[in-house]
Motif scaffolding. Structure first.
Motif, short mmCIF file in Angstrom:
data_model
loop_
_atom_site.label_atom_id
_atom_site.label_comp_id
_atom_site.label_asym_id
_atom_site.label_seq_id
_atom_site.Cartn_x
_atom_site.Cartn_y
_atom_site.Cartn_z
N ASP A 116 1.11 -4.21 -18.09
CA ASP A 116 0.44 -2.96 -18.70
C ASP A 116 0.42 -1.61 -17.61
O ASP A 116 0.09 -0.63 -17.95
N MET A 117 1.15 -2.06 -16.44
CA MET A 117 0.94 -1.10 -15.43
C MET A 117 2.33 -0.70 -14.85
O MET A 117 3.16 -1.57 -15.05
N LYS A 118 2.61 0.24 -14.18
CA LYS A 118 3.65 0.66 -13.39
C LYS A 118 3.36 1.06 -11.82
O LYS A 118 2.21 1.62 -11.86
N ALA A 119 4.09 0.76 -10.90
CA ALA A 119 4.05 1.25 -9.56
C ALA A 119 4.85 2.11 -9.21
O ALA A 119 6.12 1.86 -9.26
N LEU A 120 4.54 3.29 -8.86
CA LEU A 120 5.35 4.47 -8.46
C LEU A 120 5.49 4.50 -6.85
O LEU A 120 4.59 4.68 -6.33
N ARG A 121 6.55 4.36 -6.22
CA ARG A 121 6.71 4.40 -4.81
C ARG A 121 7.35 5.76 -4.53
O ARG A 121 8.66 5.81 -4.86
N ALA A 178 1.80 10.06 -1.47
CA ALA A 178 1.20 9.52 -2.57
C ALA A 178 -0.23 10.04 -3.12
O ALA A 178 -0.30 9.89 -4.32
N ARG A 179 -1.09 10.32 -1.98
CA ARG A 179 -2.19 10.94 -2.97
C ARG A 179 -2.23 12.25 -3.46
O ARG A 179 -2.71 12.64 -4.30
N TYR A 180 -1.26 12.88 -3.05
CA TYR A 180 -0.90 14.30 -3.87
C TYR A 180 -0.33 13.84 -5.01
O TYR A 180 -0.95 14.40 -6.09
N LEU A 181 0.51 13.01 -5.20
CA LEU A 181 1.08 12.34 -6.75
C LEU A 181 0.18 12.05 -7.56
O LEU A 181 -0.08 12.67 -8.62
N PRO A 239 0.74 -1.22 -0.07
CA PRO A 239 -0.10 0.01 0.17
C PRO A 239 0.89 1.04 0.07
O PRO A 239 1.96 1.29 0.48
N GLY A 240 0.28 2.33 -0.59
CA GLY A 240 1.08 3.41 -0.70
C GLY A 240 1.74 3.70 -2.04
O GLY A 240 2.14 4.95 -2.35
N ALA A 241 1.80 2.77 -2.93
CA ALA A 241 2.16 2.89 -4.21
C ALA A 241 1.15 3.74 -5.01
O ALA A 241 0.14 3.47 -4.80
N VAL A 242 1.56 4.46 -5.94
CA VAL A 242 0.73 5.22 -7.03
C VAL A 242 0.70 4.20 -8.12
O VAL A 242 1.86 3.95 -9.15
N LEU A 243 -0.40 3.52 -8.86
CA LEU A 243 -0.43 2.61 -9.92
C LEU A 243 -0.77 3.65 -11.44
O LEU A 243 -1.49 4.53 -11.04
N VAL A 244 -0.12 3.24 -12.31
CA VAL A 244 0.03 4.18 -13.53
C VAL A 244 -0.24 3.28 -14.76
O VAL A 244 0.67 2.18 -14.85
N VAL A 245 -1.24 3.34 -15.43
CA VAL A 245 -1.38 2.44 -16.82
C VAL A 245 -0.21 2.98 -17.71
O VAL A 245 -0.29 4.28 -17.76
N THR A 246 0.48 2.21 -18.06
CA THR A 246 1.43 2.67 -19.30
C THR A 246 1.28 2.05 -20.56
O THR A 246 2.43 2.34 -21.49
N ARG A 247 0.30 0.94 -20.84
CA ARG A 247 0.23 0.56 -21.96
C ARG A 247 -1.14 0.13 -22.12
O ARG A 247 -2.02 -0.35 -21.45
N GLY A 248 -1.78 0.30 -23.25
CA GLY A 248 -3.21 0.15 -23.84
C GLY A 248 -3.84 0.95 -24.47
O GLY A 248 -3.45 2.30 -24.56
#
Length: 432
Positions: free
Chosen positions: A300-305, A312-315, A270-279
């Motif tokens: 197709d995703m990346k996790a940003l720690r 994380a919520r601001y990001l 928990p606390g990672a920001v998930l981002v879709v990077t393909r699709g």
């Protein structure tokens, strides 16, 4: 089901379809080497259209029928869904199968515009359902021509039919104008929302840093489907189809703990920001969400720690606010799909406020988002009102003599304009 109609106004009569229509059959033999446009009929009286174009070789039954502009035609299998139409010029000369009988209109008794209007009414669909034979659940509830003749229509004098048809056309044009304005408002609100959020983030920052300096980026994967034990657990396995909210606590698919230990679908905390990077979603949006439970992600995703000093919520909110800039970095890859390269994501410049200010900015962004969401909900309510307006007008016209008289008597069309602007049902305001 529609209500039983009240008594008809003076000079109106209830006519059977066999009194106003005559069957016409223009038989035609298909040539295997020629391409043909096949005609369909939309539900609820919404007209005839070209449903496809096919080579004669691909049409199993070589006996077909020609449609002409002005014909009445219907779909025998979906008459109970109001699948009736008066053919327009766009389908003239094209073909139908025996599932679409065609008829000529007695123009001395019926105005085609009025007939098209009646085809929109729930009263006709109800009649057709009652007269059809078979089982609706498997689309075999069929209205054959012998039963078709038993359908009825309330007929005012021909001059009044034309007046009612013209009045409805007026309402239809007004609603289409209103729909166009709503689409324009939606587009402008979306653009304004993006500009407001982006300006808020950039003006609150004390510095701008490459994202790669502020987060650790890691990926995911898909456990082999050949190993069933990998897909029997309760660990959320997040893919782009789950990215419909801004905080992720579960997913459609799940995997086992063993899968996270033995495959590339590693566990993210928990606390990672998930981002879709393909699709293909990257053609219009780069979704992000905060992870609130331990979970794995697909490739197709990346996790940003985030590192120390970045909430994380601001990001997550900032990435949404800066979505237009992220979209400019998306590339087209094989098979025209979209991809946001990891190195490109690392180089993306993030406006960064002081850590102590980030919670305040986060709340302000959420408040801004809530305001636009309220406007969007109001817009949706107006769209639904517009969608309900036309059926309300049609059904009132054929079931409510008072409303029929009102439409015929009105010389001033302003009340109709008010209905269109406000979305108030026509029947709700008649005969008060």
């Amino acid at each position: 089901m529609t209500a039983v109609p009240r008594s008809l106004p003076p000079a109106w009569r209830l006519a059977r379809f066999d009194e106003i229509l005559e069957r016409v059959e223009r038989r035609f033999m298909i040539d295997d080497t020629t391409e043909y446009a096949r005609v369909g009929v939309r539900w609820y009286g919404n007209g005839a259209f070209i449903r496809d174009r096919v080579l004669g070789l691909d049409i199993a039954r070589k006996q077909q029928w020609i449609v002409r502009s002005g014909d009445v035609l219907y779909n025998k299998l979906f008459a109970w869904k109001g699948s009736f139409a008066v053919a327009g010029d766009e389908v003239d000369g094209h073909i139908v199968s025996d599932k679409f009988p065609t008829f000529a209109v007695d123009l001395e008794q019926v105005d085609p515009g009025y007939l098209s209007l009646y085809f929109r009414s729930s009263r006709l669909a109800f009649q057709a359902e009652r007269l059809s034979k078979g089982a609706a659940a498997i689309s075999k509830l069929t209205l054959n021509p012998p039963q078709f003749w038993d359908l009825t229509i309330p007929l005012p004098p021909l001059v009044d039919q034309k007046r009612l048809s013209a009045r409805f056309a007026e309402i239809l044009r007004s609603t289409e104008v209103s729909r166009g304005l709503r689409v324009r408002v939606d587009s402008e609100l979306s653009a304004l929302r993006s500009v407001d959020a982006q300006r808020f983030v950039t003006e609150s920052a004390t510095e701008v840093r490459p994202l790669g300096d502020l987060v650790t980026i890691s990926g995911g994967g898909t456990p082999p489907k050949s190993n069933g034990t990998y897909w029997e657990g309760s660990v959320p396995w997040i893919s782009p189809k789950d990215m419909k909210v801004r905080e992720i606590s579960d997913s459609i698919d799940h995997i086992s703990r063993r899968a996270t230990e033995e495959t590339s679908a590693r566990l993210h905390q928990p606390g990672a920001v998930l981002v879709v990077t393909r699709g293909m979603i990257l053609a219009h949006t780069v979704p992000s969400a905060v992870l609130s439970v331990p979970a794995a992600i697909n490739q197709d995703m990346k996790a940003l720690r985030p590192s120390s000093g970045l909430d994380a919520r601001y990001l997550c909110e900032a990435l949404w606010a800066l979505n237009d800039g992220l979209l400019q970095l998306v590339e087209r890859s094989t098979h025209d799909t979209r991809k946001l390269q990891t190195d490109t994501l690392r180089s993306f410049e993030l406006p960064l406020p002081r850590e102590s200010e980030q919670p305040k900015i986060l709340q302000a962004l959420r408040d801004l988002n809530d305001r636009y969401e309220r406007i969007a909900r109001l817009q949706q309510e107006i769209r639904l009102s517009l969608d309900a307006l036309l059926p309300s007008v049609v059904n009132s016209m054929f079931d409510d003599p008072c409303y029929q008289e009102r439409l015929l008597a009105e010389a001033d069309h302003s009340s109709l304009d008010i209905e269109v602007r406000t979305g108030v049902s026509a029947s709700a305001s008649s005969c008060i």
